[in-house]
Design an enzyme around this catalytic site. Structure first.
Site, PDB file in Angstrom:
ATOM      1  N   ALA A  84      43.701   2.293  -5.912  1.00 15.34           N
ATOM      2  CA  ALA A  84      44.824   3.058  -6.357  1.00 15.34           C
ATOM      3  C   ALA A  84      44.347   4.638  -5.945  1.00 15.34           C
ATOM      4  O   ALA A  84      45.183   5.482  -5.813  1.00 15.34           O
ATOM      5  CB  ALA A  84      45.144   2.919  -7.824  1.00 15.34           C
ATOM      6  N   PRO A 112      38.706   0.893  -8.109  1.00 12.97           N
ATOM      7  CA  PRO A 112      38.986   0.458  -9.419  1.00 12.97           C
ATOM      8  C   PRO A 112      39.739  -0.987  -9.360  1.00 12.97           C
ATOM      9  O   PRO A 112      40.758  -0.791  -8.140  1.00 12.97           O
ATOM     10  CB  PRO A 112      40.303   1.876  -9.814  1.00 12.97           C
ATOM     11  CG  PRO A 112      40.606   2.355  -8.825  1.00 12.97           C
ATOM     12  CD  PRO A 112      39.227   2.465  -7.705  1.00 12.97           C
ATOM     13  N   ASN A 113      39.547  -1.528 -10.294  1.00 16.68           N
ATOM     14  CA  ASN A 113      40.212  -2.867 -10.569  1.00 16.68           C
ATOM     15  C   ASN A 113      39.823  -3.864  -9.670  1.00 16.68           C
ATOM     16  O   ASN A 113      40.194  -5.038  -9.891  1.00 16.68           O
ATOM     17  CB  ASN A 113      41.831  -2.684 -10.580  1.00 16.68           C
ATOM     18  CG  ASN A 113      41.876  -1.696 -11.637  1.00 16.68           C
ATOM     19  OD1 ASN A 113      41.501  -1.684 -12.821  1.00 16.68           O
ATOM     20  ND2 ASN A 113      42.843  -0.801 -11.433  1.00 16.68           N
ATOM     21  N   ARG A 155      42.791 -11.324 -10.869  1.00 11.51           N
ATOM     22  CA  ARG A 155      43.947 -10.397 -11.240  1.00 11.51           C
ATOM     23  C   ARG A 155      45.054 -10.656 -10.115  1.00 11.51           C
ATOM     24  O   ARG A 155      44.575 -10.690  -9.002  1.00 11.51           O
ATOM     25  CB  ARG A 155      43.503  -8.993 -11.103  1.00 11.51           C
ATOM     26  CG  ARG A 155      43.398  -8.285  -9.948  1.00 11.51           C
ATOM     27  CD  ARG A 155      43.192  -6.786 -10.181  1.00 11.51           C
ATOM     28  NE  ARG A 155      44.153  -6.150  -9.966  1.00 11.51           N
ATOM     29  CZ  ARG A 155      44.179  -5.014  -9.155  1.00 11.51           C
ATOM     30  NH1 ARG A 155      43.150  -4.854  -8.113  1.00 11.51           N
ATOM     31  NH2 ARG A 155      45.363  -4.270  -8.648  1.00 11.51           N
ATOM     32  N   ARG A 196      54.848  -2.778  -0.453  1.00  7.37           N
ATOM     33  CA  ARG A 196      54.498  -2.451  -1.872  1.00  7.37           C
ATOM     34  C   ARG A 196      55.249  -1.462  -2.320  1.00  7.37           C
ATOM     35  O   ARG A 196      56.157  -0.587  -1.397  1.00  7.37           O
ATOM     36  CB  ARG A 196      53.132  -2.542  -2.450  1.00  7.37           C
ATOM     37  CG  ARG A 196      52.407  -4.021  -1.937  1.00  7.37           C
ATOM     38  CD  ARG A 196      51.103  -3.908  -2.303  1.00  7.37           C
ATOM     39  NE  ARG A 196      50.906  -3.958  -3.816  1.00  7.37           N
ATOM     40  CZ  ARG A 196      49.842  -3.969  -4.433  1.00  7.37           C
ATOM     41  NH1 ARG A 196      48.589  -3.679  -3.829  1.00  7.37           N
ATOM     42  NH2 ARG A 196      49.877  -3.926  -5.794  1.00  7.37           N
ATOM     43  N   HIS A 244      45.893   6.588  -2.953  1.00  4.69           N
ATOM     44  CA  HIS A 244      47.118   7.372  -3.105  1.00  4.69           C
ATOM     45  C   HIS A 244      46.965   8.730  -3.896  1.00  4.69           C
ATOM     46  O   HIS A 244      48.025   9.358  -4.157  1.00  4.69           O
ATOM     47  CB  HIS A 244      48.301   6.275  -3.626  1.00  4.69           C
ATOM     48  CG  HIS A 244      47.871   5.240  -3.102  1.00  4.69           C
ATOM     49  ND1 HIS A 244      48.217   4.788  -1.817  1.00  4.69           N
ATOM     50  CD2 HIS A 244      47.399   4.064  -3.690  1.00  4.69           C
ATOM     51  CE1 HIS A 244      47.944   3.474  -1.510  1.00  4.69           C
ATOM     52  NE2 HIS A 244      47.499   2.892  -2.660  1.00  4.69           N
ATOM     53  N   TYR A 289      46.284 -10.691  -4.340  1.00  6.53           N
ATOM     54  CA  TYR A 289      44.818 -10.636  -4.136  1.00  6.53           C
ATOM     55  C   TYR A 289      43.912 -11.580  -3.651  1.00  6.53           C
ATOM     56  O   TYR A 289      42.631 -11.913  -3.402  1.00  6.53           O
ATOM     57  CB  TYR A 289      44.027  -9.610  -5.343  1.00  6.53           C
ATOM     58  CG  TYR A 289      44.737  -8.490  -4.998  1.00  6.53           C
ATOM     59  CD1 TYR A 289      44.429  -7.267  -4.199  1.00  6.53           C
ATOM     60  CD2 TYR A 289      45.321  -7.851  -6.127  1.00  6.53           C
ATOM     61  CE1 TYR A 289      44.872  -5.908  -4.486  1.00  6.53           C
ATOM     62  CE2 TYR A 289      46.150  -6.536  -6.427  1.00  6.53           C
ATOM     63  CZ  TYR A 289      45.810  -5.788  -5.466  1.00  6.53           C
ATOM     64  OH  TYR A 289      46.331  -4.573  -5.513  1.00  6.53           O
ATOM     65  N   ARG A 313      52.616   3.799  -2.735  1.00  9.63           N
ATOM     66  CA  ARG A 313      51.327   3.113  -2.061  1.00  9.63           C
ATOM     67  C   ARG A 313      51.464   3.682  -0.421  1.00  9.63           C
ATOM     68  O   ARG A 313      50.476   3.197  -0.056  1.00  9.63           O
ATOM     69  CB  ARG A 313      51.347   1.864  -2.455  1.00  9.63           C
ATOM     70  CG  ARG A 313      51.079   1.406  -3.903  1.00  9.63           C
ATOM     71  CD  ARG A 313      50.599  -0.075  -4.075  1.00  9.63           C
ATOM     72  NE  ARG A 313      50.641  -0.273  -5.442  1.00  9.63           N
ATOM     73  CZ  ARG A 313      49.591  -0.473  -6.303  1.00  9.63           C
ATOM     74  NH1 ARG A 313      48.599   0.357  -6.049  1.00  9.63           N
ATOM     75  NH2 ARG A 313      49.964  -0.574  -7.460  1.00  9.63           N
ATOM     76  N   ASN A 348      37.558   0.531   0.344  1.00  6.83           N
ATOM     77  CA  ASN A 348      38.683   0.211  -0.475  1.00  6.83           C
ATOM     78  C   ASN A 348      38.876   0.929  -1.769  1.00  6.83           C
ATOM     79  O   ASN A 348      38.387   0.238  -2.735  1.00  6.83           O
ATOM     80  CB  ASN A 348      38.847  -1.333  -0.807  1.00  6.83           C
ATOM     81  CG  ASN A 348      40.342  -1.684  -1.009  1.00  6.83           C
ATOM     82  OD1 ASN A 348      40.912  -1.004  -1.855  1.00  6.83           O
ATOM     83  ND2 ASN A 348      40.491  -3.100  -1.305  1.00  6.83           N
ATOM     84  N   SER A 393      45.964  -5.900   0.488  1.00  9.62           N
ATOM     85  CA  SER A 393      47.527  -6.296   0.689  1.00  9.62           C
ATOM     86  C   SER A 393      47.994  -5.094   1.736  1.00  9.62           C
ATOM     87  O   SER A 393      47.212  -4.032   2.180  1.00  9.62           O
ATOM     88  CB  SER A 393      48.508  -5.979  -0.287  1.00  9.62           C
ATOM     89  OG  SER A 393      48.122  -4.316  -0.848  1.00  9.62           O
ATOM     90  N   HIS A 401      42.521  -2.057   2.883  1.00  9.72           N
ATOM     91  CA  HIS A 401      43.437  -2.776   1.721  1.00  9.72           C
ATOM     92  C   HIS A 401      43.483  -4.149   2.137  1.00  9.72           C
ATOM     93  O   HIS A 401      43.733  -4.688   3.208  1.00  9.72           O
ATOM     94  CB  HIS A 401      44.343  -1.946   1.799  1.00  9.72           C
ATOM     95  CG  HIS A 401      44.296  -0.414   1.600  1.00  9.72           C
ATOM     96  ND1 HIS A 401      44.184   0.070   0.220  1.00  9.72           N
ATOM     97  CD2 HIS A 401      44.377   0.769   2.452  1.00  9.72           C
ATOM     98  CE1 HIS A 401      43.870   1.427   0.588  1.00  9.72           C
ATOM     99  NE2 HIS A 401      43.991   1.629   1.608  1.00  9.72           N
ATOM    100  N   GLU A 427      38.687   2.609   6.197  1.00 12.07           N
ATOM    101  CA  GLU A 427      39.546   2.406   5.040  1.00 12.07           C
ATOM    102  C   GLU A 427      40.176   1.026   5.172  1.00 12.07           C
ATOM    103  O   GLU A 427      40.749   0.697   6.222  1.00 12.07           O
ATOM    104  CB  GLU A 427      40.666   3.499   5.058  1.00 12.07           C
ATOM    105  CG  GLU A 427      41.700   3.271   3.817  1.00 12.07           C
ATOM    106  CD  GLU A 427      42.908   4.356   3.815  1.00 12.07           C
ATOM    107  OE1 GLU A 427      43.959   4.038   3.067  1.00 12.07           O
ATOM    108  OE2 GLU A 427      42.632   5.327   4.523  1.00 12.07           O
ATOM    109  N   ASP A 455      38.165  14.477   0.231  1.00 10.52           N
ATOM    110  CA  ASP A 455      37.134  15.452   0.799  1.00 10.52           C
ATOM    111  C   ASP A 455      35.666  15.174   0.722  1.00 10.52           C
ATOM    112  O   ASP A 455      35.069  15.473   1.783  1.00 10.52           O
ATOM    113  CB  ASP A 455      37.052  16.671  -0.346  1.00 10.52           C
ATOM    114  CG  ASP A 455      38.444  17.483  -0.371  1.00 10.52           C
ATOM    115  OD1 ASP A 455      39.293  17.526   0.561  1.00 10.52           O
ATOM    116  OD2 ASP A 455      38.410  18.283  -1.427  1.00 10.52           O
TER     117      ASP A 455
END
Length: 140
Positions: free
Chosen positions: A75, A10-11, A18, A105, A78, A23, A109, A72, A100, A98, A96, A85
């Site tokens: 959110a 998301p985002n 943004r 943060r 978290h 980012y 997070r 990635n 940032s 990220h 995985e 799963d």
């Protein structure tokens, strides 16, 4: 040729517009083209969704035929036991990533439901986190 999926949550479709201080100002589509040029030895694929179910469906779709996934989950990292799963249920290794350093943060997070089911975790190197994830599949 190894097939690798970069899967953004998301985002992340708003990269480049943004929160540029966190980012950066480059769109992911532009960055992905650069990765395709740099890593012509890999068969790179890209998918982004703001929907948890679509991310799970994509993991199921590629999780038995691709050589790796760079994820990635934004959110959902978290909050999503369901994505954790899905990672545990597939054979394809997942890294995985990220953009940032999530540990610099907000405290919520600092915990990832996904990490324990992943091959590794890369964070805090900006968009270069994705390149480092790709390198892990070339060298490992």
């Amino acid at each position: 040729m190894k097939k690798i999926l970069i899967l953004n949550g998301p985002n992340l479709n708003l990269l480049g517009v943004r929160e540029k201080g966190i980012y950066g100002d480059q769109s992911f589509e532009t960055y992905f083209e650069q990765l395709q040029d740099k890593y012509a030895v890999l068969d790179l694929h890209y998918f982004q969704s703001n929907s948890e179910g679509a991310i799970i469906d994509k993991l199921h779709e590629v999780g038995f035929s691709f050589d790796g996934v760079i994820l990635n989950a934004g959110a959902y990292t978290h909050t999503s036991v369901a994505i954790a799963d899905a990672i545990a249920a597939i054979n394809t290794p997942v890294v995985e990533v990220h953009i940032s350093n999530v540990h610099q943060r907000e405290e919520f997070r600092h915990h990832s439901f996904l990490s324990k089911n992943c091959k590794g975790v890369i964070l805090g190197f900006g968009l270069d986190s994705y390149r480092l994830g790709l390198e892990s599949f070339l060298n490992g």
